[in-house]
Design a protein around this motif. Structure first.
Motif, PDB file in Angstrom:
ATOM      1  N   PRO A 105     -56.668  40.957   5.448  1.00 41.87           N
ATOM      2  CA  PRO A 105     -56.748  41.874   4.308  1.00 41.87           C
ATOM      3  C   PRO A 105     -55.789  43.056   4.499  1.00 41.87           C
ATOM      4  O   PRO A 105     -55.422  43.389   5.626  1.00 41.87           O
ATOM      5  N   CYS A 132     -59.941  39.987   9.530  1.00 43.88           N
ATOM      6  CA  CYS A 132     -60.601  39.152   8.514  1.00 43.88           C
ATOM      7  C   CYS A 132     -62.119  39.259   8.650  1.00 43.88           C
ATOM      8  O   CYS A 132     -62.841  39.336   7.661  1.00 43.88           O
ATOM      9  N   GLY A 171     -63.064  43.097   7.727  1.00 39.82           N
ATOM     10  CA  GLY A 171     -62.568  43.668   6.479  1.00 39.82           C
ATOM     11  C   GLY A 171     -61.690  44.881   6.677  1.00 39.82           C
ATOM     12  O   GLY A 171     -61.154  45.426   5.701  1.00 39.82           O
ATOM     13  N   GLY A 222     -58.367  46.368   7.356  1.00 39.26           N
ATOM     14  CA  GLY A 222     -57.126  45.639   7.128  1.00 39.26           C
ATOM     15  C   GLY A 222     -55.915  46.074   7.932  1.00 39.26           C
ATOM     16  O   GLY A 222     -55.905  47.067   8.651  1.00 39.26           O
ATOM     17  N   ARG A 233     -69.128  47.376   5.117  1.00 39.63           N
ATOM     18  CA  ARG A 233     -67.845  46.656   5.042  1.00 39.63           C
ATOM     19  C   ARG A 233     -67.188  46.884   3.687  1.00 39.63           C
ATOM     20  O   ARG A 233     -65.978  47.141   3.608  1.00 39.63           O
ATOM     21  N   ASP A 234     -67.967  46.829   2.611  1.00 35.00           N
ATOM     22  CA  ASP A 234     -67.393  47.053   1.279  1.00 35.00           C
ATOM     23  C   ASP A 234     -66.808  48.452   1.152  1.00 35.00           C
ATOM     24  O   ASP A 234     -65.878  48.679   0.379  1.00 35.00           O
TER      25      ASP A 234
END
Lengths: 221, 494
Positions: free
Chosen positions: B158, B180, B183, B185, B459-460
């Motif tokens: 990401p 990955c 998350g 990046g 994570r979001d």
């Protein structure tokens, strides 16, 4: 190729850059030794000094805790007799016997990749087994020196210890800055040992110094 | 040899077009896989390929030679041809406007005397042609701002702000796999291969000036010019956090030396001291390295080293407090009296009244967000580790999957638990942003049940949910060390 300086010359070179070295006298014989000891105050240490003597302790060339003139005279005579031709003996060093239960090691080394480095570690006979050391590349700043001290695992050795005051960190910083300055000023220095650096009344004092220079002995002049 | 220019690095990372030299119709070959990866990861520039037979590969009609490449349309050549073909190829590529070449080709410095000679010639040739040479014998280059995945292996990570530079391609893959999984990046990633011309420190220097990159993450081994590395570290680390992992740390121990200092100053201790002196964070393992970099990329630097632990369950808090206490760069914060009094108002009397703040199951609907807010905003606290996120949602998962759902009132309670854990994760994030202090959330649920709304919400939000409190403490220690390094030198984080 490299060669070592005598203890007296090593001490003089490093002292010139602000490294605190125990006051000491280089003497030629027993009578001079007794006079030096009386001037410095008993007890004293006597060590054989020569251009090529590296590991004095291992060879029994250090006499500790000499309490009076007779002991100093006898030790001096024995030490001079123990010298070998290739030691290039220049005399006997008489120094005050500094009491302190904490010993550090400080010095300079040359790394094949990174060049000259300054090192500080917990000293004494167990130094290499304990291996509590910090290393920096020459030159170092005051902050680098402070961080070298803070980085040691044995922080308890730096505080008050067995009835002795805490280590004077500024004085220890001065030792490290002095080593770094010596390395910068003298490109020929390959390594230097201040071992041990005895903490006497809270202040670190080098009671032995050994400097190794690049090239043969003739290059020193 | 001339230093790489920013224009050359732009050709590597943000090419207007890419040409794969030596494209193959065989899906097992580098010349196929690299073209596949470039075509399928979203790269927006023109893609060309060369192939002696002029075959069509993955729908791309190949040019029979580099001579057929239209001028000025491609900046990067990705070379999968055998070493023997490369001199002519690169000369032609340069004439067509190519400014960067990534070479996967083997048969150079790693391959004996002849290979070393060929590599030296390659370096001289690229220098003469004005081409940035990366590799040879490398895995590839990734650049998420251009959606470029020019490499012979997976994965494509990401987008994010970590710049990876490695002397080993495997570690590029490892770091990107962690990216990955978590998350968090990557901006750019390069496997330097033999690093014939472009080494890890050249990449770190460019990353330090790259607006897309906020953190450097490097793997090194076999350093050949230590002083140059130290100079680059010192220059780069003033403005960008750099995390380094070094292979060969235990080799070449004590040397024969005339001095005791010489025998104590081993290779590894010297490298370690150099990192501390130049402000680079050294990590001992791939997980530690990635998580340190990910933490630099996603959390603010702490204003000091005093850590408060908040937990909903006793044992974790105690063990985490132990880990903080043991850490040389962190201090377990004293619980200030006013903070104790403030928390006291929110909880029944059985809570710990100490650091760790153990809520002891006394929390009601709003306790956790309120406690996080009180603790993080207190001037006596520099960083927070929060434990216990996701516990109720883990039970909610069992309730949902146990065969009785949604009856027996299960729908309502599952919904409540999941909503609450989502809220707690957001609270940890928001309070960190509002106070400018790191708030790290740790639970093994992040790996055991990654869909748990607690870790999933962390994570979001772009942050790492640490798989254990120990790993959170280790990562936080890296931040504290750098923050202190900067403060001591009168530097301030950008």
């Amino acid at each position: 190729m490299s060669h070592t300086l005598s203890e007296a010359d090593s001490a003089a070179l490093l002292a010139g850059h602000g490294v605190p070295i125990a006051p000491e006298r280089l003497v030629a014989g027993p009578q001079e030794a007794v006079a030096a000891a009386e001037e410095l105050g008993f007890p004293v240490v006597a060590k054989l000094c020569g251009d090529h003597i590296a590991h004095k302790t291992e060879r029994g060339l250090v006499r500790l805790g000499l309490q009076d003139g007779d002991a100093v005279a006898a030790a001096t005579t024995e030490l001079l007799a123990a010298g070998r031709p290739d030691d290039a003996v220049t005399g006997v060093l008489v120094a005050p016997m500094l009491a302190g239960s904490r010993e550090f090691i400080a010095g300079l080394a040359t790394d094949p990749q990174f060049g000259r480095t300054v090192l500080l570690g917990v000293g004494g006979v167990l130094a290499e087994a304990v291996a509590d050391v910090s290393v920096r590349l020459v030159p170092i700043t005051r902050v680098d020196a402070e961080e070298m001290i803070e980085e040691l695992d044995c922080q308890s050795l730096l505080g008050e210890f067995r009835g002795e005051p805490a280590v004077d960190r500024d004085a220890l910083v001065a030792v490290l800055l002095g080593l770094s300055a010596a390395a910068e000023a003298e490109p020929a220095i390959v390594s230097a040992d201040l071992n041990p650096l005895i903490v006497h009344g809270g202040r670190p004092v080098a009671v032995d110094a050994l400097v190794e220079l690049e090239g043969g002995p003739e290059a020193a002049a | 040899m001339s230093a790489p220019t920013p224009e050359q690095f732009r050709a590597l990372f943000e090419p207007r077009g890419v040409v794969v030299a030596g494209a193959s119709t065989h899906p097992g070959k580098f010349g196929f896989v690299s073209l596949h990866n470039i075509l399928t990861c979203g790269y927006g520039g023109e893609v060309f390929a060369t192939n002696r037979d002029g075959a069509t590969v993955l729908g791309v009609p190949c040019l029979r030679s580099m001579d057929e490449l239209p001028e000025g349309r491609a900046d990067l050549v990705f070379v999968c041809t055998p070493a023997a073909a490369n001199v002519e190829l690169l000369r032609t590529a340069a004439a067509k406007g190519i400014r960067a070449a990534f070479l996967t080709s083997a048969g150079y410095g790693e391959a004996g005397e002849d290979g070393r000679r060929a590599e030296a010639e390659l370096v001289a040739l690229c220098d003469e042609l004005g081409i940035l040479l990366v590799g040879p014998n490398g895995q590839g280059v990734v650049s998420t701002p251009s959606s470029l995945c020019a490499q012979i292996v997976a994965p494509y990570p990401p987008a994010g702000s970590i710049g990876v530079a490695s002397q080993s391609g495997n570690f590029v893959s490892s770091f990107m796999n962690w990216s990955c999984a978590t998350g968090v990046g990557i901006s750019r990633a390069v496997s330097a291969g033999n690093a014939a011309a472009t080494g890890v420190v050249d990449l770190l220097r460019w990353y330090a000036d790259d607006p897309a990159t906020q953190v450097g993450l490097a793997y090194m081994e076999g350093i050949s010019d230590g002083r140059a590395v130290a100079d680059a570290f010192a220059e780069v680390a003033r403005t960008m956090p750099v995390v380094v992992m070094k292979g060969g740390a235990t080799s070449g121990g004590a040397r024969a030396a005339a001095s005791h200092t010489g025998s104590l100053a081993t290779d590894d201790r010297t490298f370690d001291g150099m990192c501390r002196q130049t402000g680079v964070n050294r990590a001992a393992s791939v997980e530690e390295a990635f998580e340190a970099a990910a933490t630099f990329a996603t959390q603010p630097l702490p204003p000091g080293n005093r850590v408060m632990v908040i937990t909903t369950a006793g044992g974790w808090g105690v063990v985490t407090a132990d880990a903080v206490t043991r850490h040389p760069d962190l201090v377990l914060a004293e619980l200030p009296d006013d903070l104790r009094a403030a928390v006291d108002e929110k909880l029944p009397p059985r809570w710990s009244r100490n650091n760790p703040i153990d809520l002891a199951g006394g929390e009601t609907r709003d306790t956790i967000p309120e406690a996080l807010e009180l603790v993080a905003s207190h001037p006596g606290v520099d960083a927070v580790v929060y434990l216990g996120l996701g516990i109720q949602s883990n039970q909610a998962r069992m309730l949902r999957e146990g065969g009785r759902y949604p009856g027996d009132g299960l729908e309502r309670i599952v919904d409540y638990h999941e909503r609450q854990d989502t809220r707690f994760a957001r609270a940890a994030h928001d309070v960190s942003v509002a106070t400018g202090k790191p708030v790290l959330t740790a639970t093994e649920l992040a790996v055991a049940f990654p869909d748990n709304p607690g870790p999933a919400t962390v994570r979001d939000g772009g942050r790492l949910c640490y798989p254990s409190a120990d790993r959170a403490v280790t990562a936080l220690g890296h931040l504290a060390r750098r923050a202190r390094w900067l403060r001591r030198r009168g530097l301030h984080p950008a």
